[in-house]
Design a protein around this motif. Structure first.
Motif, PDB file in Angstrom:
ATOM      1  N   THR A 155       0.791  -1.340   0.251  1.00 42.73           N
ATOM      2  CA  THR A 155       0.163  -0.289   0.060  1.00 42.73           C
ATOM      3  C   THR A 155       0.795   1.395  -0.116  1.00 42.73           C
ATOM      4  O   THR A 155       0.558   2.235  -0.512  1.00 42.73           O
ATOM      5  N   GLY A 156       1.993   1.039   0.744  1.00 40.80           N
ATOM      6  CA  GLY A 156       2.983   2.235   0.804  1.00 40.80           C
ATOM      7  C   GLY A 156       3.753   2.880  -0.463  1.00 40.80           C
ATOM      8  O   GLY A 156       4.247   3.869  -0.606  1.00 40.80           O
ATOM      9  N   GLU A 157       3.304   1.941  -1.697  1.00 41.88           N
ATOM     10  CA  GLU A 157       3.729   2.314  -3.094  1.00 41.88           C
ATOM     11  C   GLU A 157       3.398   3.594  -3.288  1.00 41.88           C
ATOM     12  O   GLU A 157       3.919   4.655  -4.083  1.00 41.88           O
ATOM     13  N   TYR A 158       2.057   3.773  -3.041  1.00 38.79           N
ATOM     14  CA  TYR A 158       1.302   5.081  -3.515  1.00 38.79           C
ATOM     15  C   TYR A 158       0.980   5.921  -2.188  1.00 38.79           C
ATOM     16  O   TYR A 158       0.917   7.269  -2.219  1.00 38.79           O
ATOM     17  N   ALA A 159       0.902   5.525  -1.043  1.00 38.59           N
ATOM     18  CA  ALA A 159       0.704   6.211   0.246  1.00 38.59           C
ATOM     19  C   ALA A 159       1.946   6.684   0.655  1.00 38.59           C
ATOM     20  O   ALA A 159       1.615   7.923   1.254  1.00 38.59           O
ATOM     21  N   VAL A 160       2.939   6.209   0.778  1.00 36.91           N
ATOM     22  CA  VAL A 160       4.195   6.741   1.327  1.00 36.91           C
ATOM     23  C   VAL A 160       4.515   8.284   0.877  1.00 36.91           C
ATOM     24  O   VAL A 160       4.891   9.088   1.552  1.00 36.91           O
ATOM     25  N   PRO A 161       4.457   8.261  -0.642  1.00 39.23           N
ATOM     26  CA  PRO A 161       4.944   9.581  -0.886  1.00 39.23           C
ATOM     27  C   PRO A 161       4.107  10.635  -0.591  1.00 39.23           C
ATOM     28  O   PRO A 161       4.192  11.834  -0.296  1.00 39.23           O
ATOM     29  N   ALA A 162       2.750  10.277  -0.282  1.00 38.23           N
ATOM     30  CA  ALA A 162       1.571  11.153   0.153  1.00 38.23           C
ATOM     31  C   ALA A 162       1.998  11.783   1.463  1.00 38.23           C
ATOM     32  O   ALA A 162       1.793  12.592   1.962  1.00 38.23           O
ATOM     33  N   ILE A 163       2.354  10.692   2.308  1.00 35.04           N
ATOM     34  CA  ILE A 163       2.749  10.859   3.716  1.00 35.04           C
ATOM     35  C   ILE A 163       3.898  11.658   3.817  1.00 35.04           C
ATOM     36  O   ILE A 163       3.938  12.694   4.750  1.00 35.04           O
ATOM     37  N   ARG A 164       4.611  11.615   3.006  1.00 33.49           N
ATOM     38  CA  ARG A 164       6.097  12.498   2.950  1.00 33.49           C
ATOM     39  C   ARG A 164       5.724  13.866   2.928  1.00 33.49           C
ATOM     40  O   ARG A 164       6.540  14.682   3.345  1.00 33.49           O
ATOM     41  N   GLU A 165       4.870  14.082   2.032  1.00 33.26           N
ATOM     42  CA  GLU A 165       4.600  15.376   1.677  1.00 33.26           C
ATOM     43  C   GLU A 165       3.935  16.137   2.696  1.00 33.26           C
ATOM     44  O   GLU A 165       4.030  17.354   3.153  1.00 33.26           O
ATOM     45  N   VAL A 166       2.893  15.219   3.474  1.00 34.12           N
ATOM     46  CA  VAL A 166       2.271  15.956   4.759  1.00 34.12           C
ATOM     47  C   VAL A 166       3.391  16.221   5.746  1.00 34.12           C
ATOM     48  O   VAL A 166       3.416  17.219   6.637  1.00 34.12           O
ATOM     49  N   ILE A 167       4.369  15.348   5.875  1.00 36.84           N
ATOM     50  CA  ILE A 167       5.648  15.371   7.019  1.00 36.84           C
ATOM     51  C   ILE A 167       6.324  16.790   6.815  1.00 36.84           C
ATOM     52  O   ILE A 167       6.634  17.503   7.486  1.00 36.84           O
TER      53      ILE A 167
END
Length: 409
Positions: free
Chosen positions: A269-281
């Motif tokens: 799931t992180g393949e597409y979710a992790v980049p979004a999370i990093r932008e929020v961070i």
């Protein structure tokens, strides 16, 4: 007369025949467990886990985090209080939760609770969940503890006619949860707002009418009680699909972002979710994650996740909050975990399991970001961890220059 009846029984082969099994649980190693079919008919393939909770079977079976799994209940009496429409945890009441099946020991009895609207068996049928009863669940649990969570096929046929060889082949060929992204199966298809608050005795569920904090919740398989507790904490909650990008999340100008629970492999799931999370961070927005959200936050921060031997599933898991020294009893439901040793120096481990020492929480040392592995909203389970929603709101209040609220369990 008695002698005649006994003679008739002896000469009648059917009088001594064992009842034909109407359900099978076929493990990937070829083990076949027989029982009585309950719920929906047909067959389904998944990973077999065990849950040690004594209550809340309806909430457990509608928790989207169980997508892809067949749940073995260790408590023997399941279904005895019936079901109702208030205890469903999937956000979309009409949708399936993703659970593949359930395994129980004793036969289902008539409901014995005043809130019951439907018999458990009828409820399982209506939700398309296949079940098997009459199983030695203690033995199956012992097998899982020794060998890990097996892949299996659960099948229910009222006539007892099974192609056992085909079921064995299907169980053996199923690839398992490693590498499997299941969030798309359970996430919302559109953005929506949430304002329902927790259930109160004699009143039911309420509504948050004066929210003060804007929170975006990312739905990887979110539970209703999470959203209720966010609303109860004074949040105006906007729910976005699992595939939301960082740009889409931040476009709502949130005071805080919540990463939800969910099923499957966090790395997939992180393949597409992790980049979004990093932008929020990078945007320094207060961030709170649980379960799958916790695991993917760990990956986004530079850590790694691993598949567990038997996972944690139940409502009686002791966890220590290293930031306060407090021990709380928690609800858990996960088969993957963050590898503590993989976390960088900028990340602090905040919670650990007192069962096996595995990671149960983290925070970023210089940012308003934290997460936990377990389910602080419970439902079912103890309310020891409700304070974490206050901790999240206090991070938001700090950014606004407001005083902190006391953390209460």
């Amino acid at each position: 007369m008695a002698d005649t009846m006994l003679t008739d029984a002896i000469t009648d082969d059917n009088a001594w025949a064992e009842p034909k099994p109407t359900a099978l649980l076929v493990l990937a190693d070829g083990t076949v467990i027989e029982g009585r079919g309950i719920g929906a008919t047909g067959r389904a393939v998944g990973e077999v886990c065990f849950n040690t909770a004594m209550t809340g079977y309806q909430e457990i079976l509608t928790d989207p985090s169980y997508a892809g799994q067949i749940i073995t209940f260790t408590f023997p009496h399941i279904g005895n209080v019936g079901t109702n429409d208030e205890d469903i945890e999937t956000v979309n009441m009409a949708s399936a939760s993703g659970v593949r099946g359930c395994v129980i020991k004793t036969d289902i009895t008539d409901p014995s609770n005043y809130r019951a609207l439907r018999n458990f068996d009828a409820w399982l049928k209506a939700r398309g969940i296949i079940g098997i009863s009459g199983v030695d669940t203690r033995a199956l649990t012992a097998l899982i503890r020794a060998r890990g969570m097996p892949n299996a096929v659960i099948a229910h046929a009222p006539d007892g006619d099974f192609d056992t060889a085909a079921l064995k082949a299907e169980a053996a060929s199923w690839p398992g949860l490693v590498g499997m992204d299941l969030a798309p199966d359970v996430t919302t298809g559109q953005t929506f707002r949430w304002d329902e608050t927790p259930w109160v005795w004699g009143k039911g569920y309420g509504r948050e009418t004066t929210p003060v904090h804007k929170v975006v919740a990312i739905d990887y398989g979110i539970k209703r009680n999470i959203l209720r507790l966010l609303a109860d904490a004074g949040c105006e909650v906007t729910v976005l699909p699992a595939t939301a990008t960082g740009e889409e999340i931040l476009a709502h100008k949130p005071d805080g972002v919540f990463l939800s629970n969910g099923p499957g492999d966090p790395a997939a799931t992180g393949e597409y979710a992790v980049p979004a999370i990093r932008e929020v961070i990078a945007a320094d927005v207060p961030l709170f994650g649980i379960c799958l959200g916790h695991q993917m936050l760990g990956i986004a921060l530079g850590g790694e996740t691993r598949k567990m031997h038997q996972g944690h599933h139940g409502a009686n898991h002791p966890v220590k909050d290293l930031t306060t020294g407090k021990v709380e009893i928690t609800s858990m439901n996960h088969g993957f975990a963050v590898d503590s040793a993989s976390l960088p120096g900028t990340v602090e481990e905040t919670h650990v399991s007192l069962f096996d020492g595995s990671n149960c929480g983290l925070k970023v040392k210089d940012k308003p970001i934290f997460s936990v592995q377990y389910h602080p909203e419970a439902s079912p389970g103890p309310r020891d961890s409700h304070y974490l929603f206050t901790r999240f709101v206090n991070m938001i209040r700090a950014r606004k220059g407001e005083d902190a609220l006391p953390e209460q369990g």
